[in-house]
Design a protein around this motif. Structure first.
Motif, PDB file in Angstrom:
ATOM      1  N   GLY A  38       0.822  -1.208   0.000  1.00  0.00           N
ATOM      2  CA  GLY A  38       0.000   0.000   0.000  1.00  0.00           C
ATOM      3  C   GLY A  38       0.854   1.255   0.000  1.00  0.00           C
ATOM      4  O   GLY A  38       1.984   1.251   0.503  1.00  0.00           O
ATOM      5  N   SER A  39       0.327   2.309  -0.567  1.00  0.00           N
ATOM      6  CA  SER A  39       1.016   3.600  -0.569  1.00  0.00           C
ATOM      7  C   SER A  39       0.010   4.681  -0.203  1.00  0.00           C
ATOM      8  O   SER A  39      -1.118   4.672  -0.684  1.00  0.00           O
ATOM      9  CB  SER A  39       1.633   3.889  -1.944  1.00  0.00           C
ATOM     10  OG  SER A  39       0.629   3.972  -2.927  1.00  0.00           O
ATOM     11  N   ASN A  40       0.432   5.574   0.677  1.00  0.00           N
ATOM     12  CA  ASN A  40      -0.441   6.648   1.129  1.00  0.00           C
ATOM     13  C   ASN A  40      -0.271   7.885   0.246  1.00  0.00           C
ATOM     14  O   ASN A  40       0.839   8.200  -0.191  1.00  0.00           O
ATOM     15  CB  ASN A  40      -0.141   7.012   2.585  1.00  0.00           C
ATOM     16  CG  ASN A  40      -0.474   5.870   3.531  1.00  0.00           C
ATOM     17  OD1 ASN A  40      -1.446   5.164   3.303  1.00  0.00           O
ATOM     18  ND2 ASN A  40       0.340   5.685   4.562  1.00  0.00           N
ATOM     19  N   GLY A  41      -1.369   8.581   0.007  1.00  0.00           N
ATOM     20  CA  GLY A  41      -1.325   9.790  -0.805  1.00  0.00           C
ATOM     21  C   GLY A  41      -2.212  10.857  -0.221  1.00  0.00           C
ATOM     22  O   GLY A  41      -3.087  10.588   0.603  1.00  0.00           O
ATOM     23  N   LYS A  42      -1.973  12.071  -0.628  1.00  0.00           N
ATOM     24  CA  LYS A  42      -2.771  13.210  -0.165  1.00  0.00           C
ATOM     25  C   LYS A  42      -3.338  13.944  -1.360  1.00  0.00           C
ATOM     26  O   LYS A  42      -2.718  14.011  -2.416  1.00  0.00           O
ATOM     27  CB  LYS A  42      -1.914  14.160   0.663  1.00  0.00           C
ATOM     28  CG  LYS A  42      -1.378  13.555   1.949  1.00  0.00           C
ATOM     29  CD  LYS A  42      -0.558  14.572   2.715  1.00  0.00           C
ATOM     30  CE  LYS A  42      -0.011  13.968   4.008  1.00  0.00           C
ATOM     31  NZ  LYS A  42       0.816  14.953   4.759  1.00  0.00           N
ATOM     32  N   GLY A  43      -4.516  14.480  -1.172  1.00  0.00           N
ATOM     33  CA  GLY A  43      -5.160  15.237  -2.239  1.00  0.00           C
ATOM     34  C   GLY A  43      -6.027  16.323  -1.649  1.00  0.00           C
ATOM     35  O   GLY A  43      -5.966  16.611  -0.456  1.00  0.00           O
ATOM     36  N   GLY A  44      -6.826  16.915  -2.465  1.00  0.00           N
ATOM     37  CA  GLY A  44      -7.707  17.971  -2.002  1.00  0.00           C
ATOM     38  C   GLY A  44      -8.984  18.016  -2.819  1.00  0.00           C
ATOM     39  O   GLY A  44      -8.992  17.681  -4.000  1.00  0.00           O
ATOM     40  N   VAL A  45     -10.064  18.401  -2.175  1.00  0.00           N
ATOM     41  CA  VAL A  45     -11.354  18.541  -2.845  1.00  0.00           C
ATOM     42  C   VAL A  45     -11.864  19.957  -2.598  1.00  0.00           C
ATOM     43  O   VAL A  45     -11.886  20.430  -1.463  1.00  0.00           O
ATOM     44  CB  VAL A  45     -12.379  17.518  -2.314  1.00  0.00           C
ATOM     45  CG1 VAL A  45     -13.746  17.772  -2.949  1.00  0.00           C
ATOM     46  CG2 VAL A  45     -11.923  16.097  -2.600  1.00  0.00           C
ATOM     47  N   THR A  46     -12.254  20.628  -3.662  1.00  0.00           N
ATOM     48  CA  THR A  46     -12.822  21.973  -3.561  1.00  0.00           C
ATOM     49  C   THR A  46     -14.196  21.983  -4.213  1.00  0.00           C
ATOM     50  O   THR A  46     -14.337  21.613  -5.379  1.00  0.00           O
ATOM     51  CB  THR A  46     -11.925  23.011  -4.251  1.00  0.00           C
ATOM     52  OG1 THR A  46     -10.643  23.018  -3.625  1.00  0.00           O
ATOM     53  CG2 THR A  46     -12.540  24.406  -4.137  1.00  0.00           C
ATOM     54  N   LEU A  47     -15.185  22.368  -3.450  1.00  0.00           N
ATOM     55  CA  LEU A  47     -16.550  22.478  -3.952  1.00  0.00           C
ATOM     56  C   LEU A  47     -16.978  23.927  -3.799  1.00  0.00           C
ATOM     57  O   LEU A  47     -17.005  24.457  -2.686  1.00  0.00           O
ATOM     58  CB  LEU A  47     -17.480  21.560  -3.162  1.00  0.00           C
ATOM     59  CG  LEU A  47     -18.948  21.522  -3.602  1.00  0.00           C
ATOM     60  CD1 LEU A  47     -19.067  20.968  -5.007  1.00  0.00           C
ATOM     61  CD2 LEU A  47     -19.770  20.683  -2.632  1.00  0.00           C
ATOM     62  N   SER A  48     -17.276  24.578  -4.913  1.00  0.00           N
ATOM     63  CA  SER A  48     -17.619  26.000  -4.840  1.00  0.00           C
ATOM     64  C   SER A  48     -18.615  26.354  -5.931  1.00  0.00           C
ATOM     65  O   SER A  48     -18.715  25.666  -6.956  1.00  0.00           O
ATOM     66  CB  SER A  48     -16.359  26.863  -4.990  1.00  0.00           C
ATOM     67  OG  SER A  48     -15.730  26.610  -6.240  1.00  0.00           O
ATOM     68  N   GLY A  49     -19.347  27.420  -5.692  1.00  0.00           N
ATOM     69  CA  GLY A  49     -20.332  27.870  -6.679  1.00  0.00           C
ATOM     70  C   GLY A  49     -21.297  28.854  -6.048  1.00  0.00           C
ATOM     71  O   GLY A  49     -21.176  29.225  -4.873  1.00  0.00           O
ATOM     72  N   SER A  50     -22.254  29.298  -6.830  1.00  0.00           N
ATOM     73  CA  SER A  50     -23.253  30.252  -6.338  1.00  0.00           C
ATOM     74  C   SER A  50     -24.638  29.862  -6.828  1.00  0.00           C
ATOM     75  O   SER A  50     -24.778  29.166  -7.836  1.00  0.00           O
ATOM     76  CB  SER A  50     -22.920  31.674  -6.798  1.00  0.00           C
ATOM     77  OG  SER A  50     -22.972  31.774  -8.216  1.00  0.00           O
TER      78      SER A  50
END
Length: 301
Positions: free
Chosen positions: A210-222
């Motif tokens: 196994g290998s660990n990873g990092k990421g990001g989630v951005t949820l935006s809008g109007s």
């Protein structure tokens, strides 16, 4: 004239295709590219609310295009333009009294619903000479902002951050013992969170790693919604519960819509695109499902 309208529509169309989290930078860039449309862009494109401080009253307030005059913004607490006085428009004395009461009411509303954040209410006269007659026509805006700060070192890495900006622009026309309100509400939402993922890899010899990873989630809008309502009105103080109820109902509707439709749909799409359990576990689930279906089919036969 038609060519000018086409150019402005193209600018708005371009903004809709750019990241909502960078709307301020994008609007400034377009204003530099097409300065003749700067006022139209600033007046038609909703941007995150600015947080300013009234040093005289020692309180923070929100700034937007509705309380701006040049580079200064009118404070709802002192009724002065800051950081420099510009002699910009201010509400009539009768409307100013109502503005002060509305700011106090929505300050309580904000604390109850958002448990923090900042709120501001601004009113302006729709008539050049409002006078002291019984009926008045006016407009206003209710602003609210709540920011989730960036996670600190003692918080989990996946703690979300983001902001909620809501603008409720309304127009009121008094009609004897009733009042007609037209409301246009806009909510701008930004949510960001870090993600931790573990990828399971199978080598040639069959050993799993196994290998660990990092990421990001951005949820935006109007989102923008409109409404028209009529409420009874016995005196000018009756505007406070009428406007409060109208804004509260709209915020609840928009919050439920965001939760059930937008977040729900996004969750369904992500779950269909990405499996958390891995291919091997999914294969076992498919075999179990097929086995159960076969046994149920045999019983019916």
């Amino acid at each position: 004239m038609a060519e000018a309208d086409l150019t402005f529509d193209s600018l708005l169309d371009l903004l809709r295709r750019l990241p909502p989290t960078k709307v301020e930078d994008n609007v400034n860039a377009l204003c530099d590219l097409a300065p003749e449309y700067a006022d139209d862009l600033l007046g038609n494109v909703d941007q995150p609310l600015k947080v300013l401080t009234d040093g005289e009253k020692g309180r923070e307030f929100l700034g937007c295009d509705y309380n701006r005059d040049g580079d200064s913004f009118r404070s709802p607490w002192s009724n002065n333009y800051l950081p420099t006085s510009t002699g910009g428009p201010v509400p009539s004395s009768r409307l100013r009294e109502l503005e002060v009461s509305l700011n106090a009411a929505f300050d309580t509303y904000r604390e109850m619903y958002f448990e923090g954040g900042i709120s501001s209410v601004y009113l302006w006269d729709l008539e050049d000479d409002p006078g002291q007659g019984k009926e008045i026509n006016f407009a206003g805006v209710v602003l609210m902002k709540k920011v989730l700060s960036t996670p600190t070192s003692d918080q989990p890495e996946t703690t979300p951050s983001g902001s909620w900006d809501s603008l409720h622009v309304f127009e009121c026309q008094e009609r004897g013992r009733s009042a007609k309100y037209k409301l246009t509400s806009t909510v701008m939402l930004v949510l960001e969170t870090k993600t931790l993922a573990k990828a399971e890899l199978k080598g040639k010899d069959g050993e799993e790693s196994g290998s660990n990873g990092k990421g990001g989630v951005t949820l935006s809008g109007s989102m923008t919604r409109q409404a028209e309502v009529d409420h009874p009105l016995t005196n000018s103080a009756g505007h406070i519960p009428n406007i409060g109820r109208m804004v509260e109902d709209m915020e609840i509707k928009m919050r439920n819509l965001l939760s059930s439709v937008y977040f729900g749909k996004t969750k369904d799409v992500i779950n269909d695109l990405r499996s958390q359990s891995g291919l091997e576990m999914k294969s076992k689930e498919d075999l179990l499902r097929a086995e159960l279906a076969g046994k149920l089919g045999g019983r019916r036969g």
